[in-house]
Write an enzyme that holds these catalytic residues in place. Structure first.
Site, short mmCIF file in Angstrom:
data_model
loop_
_atom_site.label_atom_id
_atom_site.label_comp_id
_atom_site.label_asym_id
_atom_site.label_seq_id
_atom_site.Cartn_x
_atom_site.Cartn_y
_atom_site.Cartn_z
N THR A 200 -18.66 -0.55 2.73
CA THR A 200 -17.24 -0.33 3.01
C THR A 200 -16.66 0.60 1.95
OG1 THR A 200 -17.23 -2.58 3.86
CG2 THR A 200 -15.10 -1.50 3.68
N ASP B 113 -12.64 -3.10 -3.56
CA ASP B 113 -14.04 -3.49 -3.35
C ASP B 113 -14.18 -4.23 -2.03
OD1 ASP B 113 -16.73 -3.90 -3.83
OD2 ASP B 113 -16.45 -4.99 -5.72
N GLY B 114 -15.39 -4.33 -1.55
CA GLY B 114 -15.68 -5.06 -0.32
C GLY B 114 -15.94 -6.53 -0.61
N ASP C 299 -18.35 -10.13 1.23
CA ASP C 299 -19.25 -10.62 2.28
C ASP C 299 -18.58 -11.70 3.12
OD1 ASP C 299 -21.52 -9.08 1.36
OD2 ASP C 299 -21.41 -10.37 -0.39
N GLY D 239 -21.42 -9.95 -3.57
CA GLY D 239 -22.74 -9.80 -4.20
C GLY D 239 -23.86 -9.53 -3.23
N GLY E 102 -24.77 -6.85 -2.31
CA GLY E 102 -25.49 -5.71 -2.90
C GLY E 102 -25.99 -6.01 -4.30
N GLU F 186 -18.87 -6.33 -10.66
CA GLU F 186 -17.70 -6.31 -9.78
C GLU F 186 -16.63 -7.28 -10.27
OE1 GLU F 186 -19.82 -5.02 -5.58
OE2 GLU F 186 -19.67 -7.15 -6.06
N LYS G 293 -15.95 -10.22 8.41
CA LYS G 293 -15.99 -10.87 7.09
C LYS G 293 -15.08 -12.10 6.94
CE LYS G 293 -18.98 -7.85 5.69
NZ LYS G 293 -18.76 -6.91 4.63
C1 5RP Z 1 -21.88 -5.78 -3.44
C2 5RP Z 1 -20.73 -6.47 -2.81
C3 5RP Z 1 -20.15 -5.82 -1.60
O1 5RP Z 1 -18.81 -5.51 -1.85
C4 5RP Z 1 -20.27 -6.79 -0.44
O2 5RP Z 1 -21.64 -7.15 -0.31
C5 5RP Z 1 -19.77 -6.15 0.85
O3 5RP Z 1 -20.58 -5.07 1.16
P1 5RP Z 1 -20.39 -4.20 2.47
O4 5RP Z 1 -19.10 -3.45 2.30
O5 5RP Z 1 -21.60 -3.31 2.48
O6 5RP Z 1 -20.36 -5.14 3.65
O7 5RP Z 1 -20.25 -7.49 -3.21
O8 5RP Z 1 -22.40 -6.53 -4.50
#
Ligand code: 5RP
Length: 227
Positions: A44, A93-94, A96, A107, A109, A115, A133
């Site tokens: 994202t 930030d994104g 999950d 997390g 990623g 973060e 989400k």
């Molecule tokens: C990485 C994260 C990301 O922000 C979370 O996993 C969301 O990722 P995405 O935008 O690819 O769905 O916490 O450590």
């Protein structure tokens, strides 16, 4: 899409990408000249970076991962080491998982420790996500970062933890793992992680850290204030 119409899997995937992009572009609008900005990690946030570059604001940035740093630099967004700034105006930030109260699991990623440090330094933490989400209640897995020293003992102590297959060590040398037991009360679980020697970081982010959540939907962008 008309109500009652089925979406093919490839159309659904395109739509989710569109939702991520809409949320990211809405968040980019919050960034103004002179701001110090924390850049999150993930697919994202990958839409946030070009939107920020297009805005051509004079900003200073720190990145939550080497991946984000490389992508930002490639777009001409300057990134500084997080030793030159001691506070940020905004972090975007994104996530999950997101509950209606503003609890997050982050997390996916493996970047959750950095973060959390970057989000915690920001006056405003803005979460961007697609409509998959939001959840009724947090569920496993909850990402962890463990000190490599003694990590088997930390894992044994916590019980339901698996080291994430194929995931390299974090940029700080931590082992990325996932807690797979029940979440229950997220505040209690977070306190358990915080009190466990060898746990460097965990992916439970409390509502007290979160200011705004922006969620992309098929044809709208939803925004809710958390604190
Ligand atoms: C990485 C994260 C990301 O922000 C979370 O996993 C969301 O990722 P995405 O935008 O690819 O769905 O916490 O450590």
């Amino acid at each position: 899409m008309r109500a009652g119409t089925m979406m093919r899997a490839d159309e659904y995937a395109v739509d989710v990408e569109h939702q991520k992009q809409s949320a990211a572009e809405a968040a980019a609008e919050l960034v103004e000249d002179g701001m110090a900005v924390g850049l999150g990690t993930g697919t994202t946030v990958a839409y946030l970076l070009p939107a920020l570059a297009r805005r051509q604001r004079s900003i200073r940035c720190v990145a939550t991962s080497p991946r984000t740093e490389a992508a930002a630099l490639a777009l001409g967004i300057g990134v500084e080491p997080f030793g030159t700034l001691d506070r940020l105006d905004i972090c975007i930030d994104g996530a999950d998982q997101i509950t209606a109260e503003g609890w997050l699991v982050k997390g996916g990623g493996g970047a959750h420790t950095r973060e959390k440090v970057v989000a915690g330094a920001a006056d405003r933490f803005v979460v961007i996500a697609d409509s998959t989400k939001p959840v009724a209640g947090l569920h496993p897995p909850v990402p962890l970062e463990l000190l490599a020293f003694g990590s088997p003992a930390t894992i044994r102590h916590l019980g339901a933890v698996v080291v994430r297959a194929g995931q390299p060590l974090s940029p700080d040398g931590g082992v990325i793992a996932d807690y797979t037991g029940p979440v229950g009360d997220p505040a209690k679980l977070a306190a358990t992680f915080d009190a466990t020697a060898g746990v460097v970081g965990h992916g439970l982010f409390p509502p007290a850290m979160v200011d705004v959540v922006i969620v992309g939907h098929p044809s709208t962008v939803e925004r809710f204030e958390v604190r």
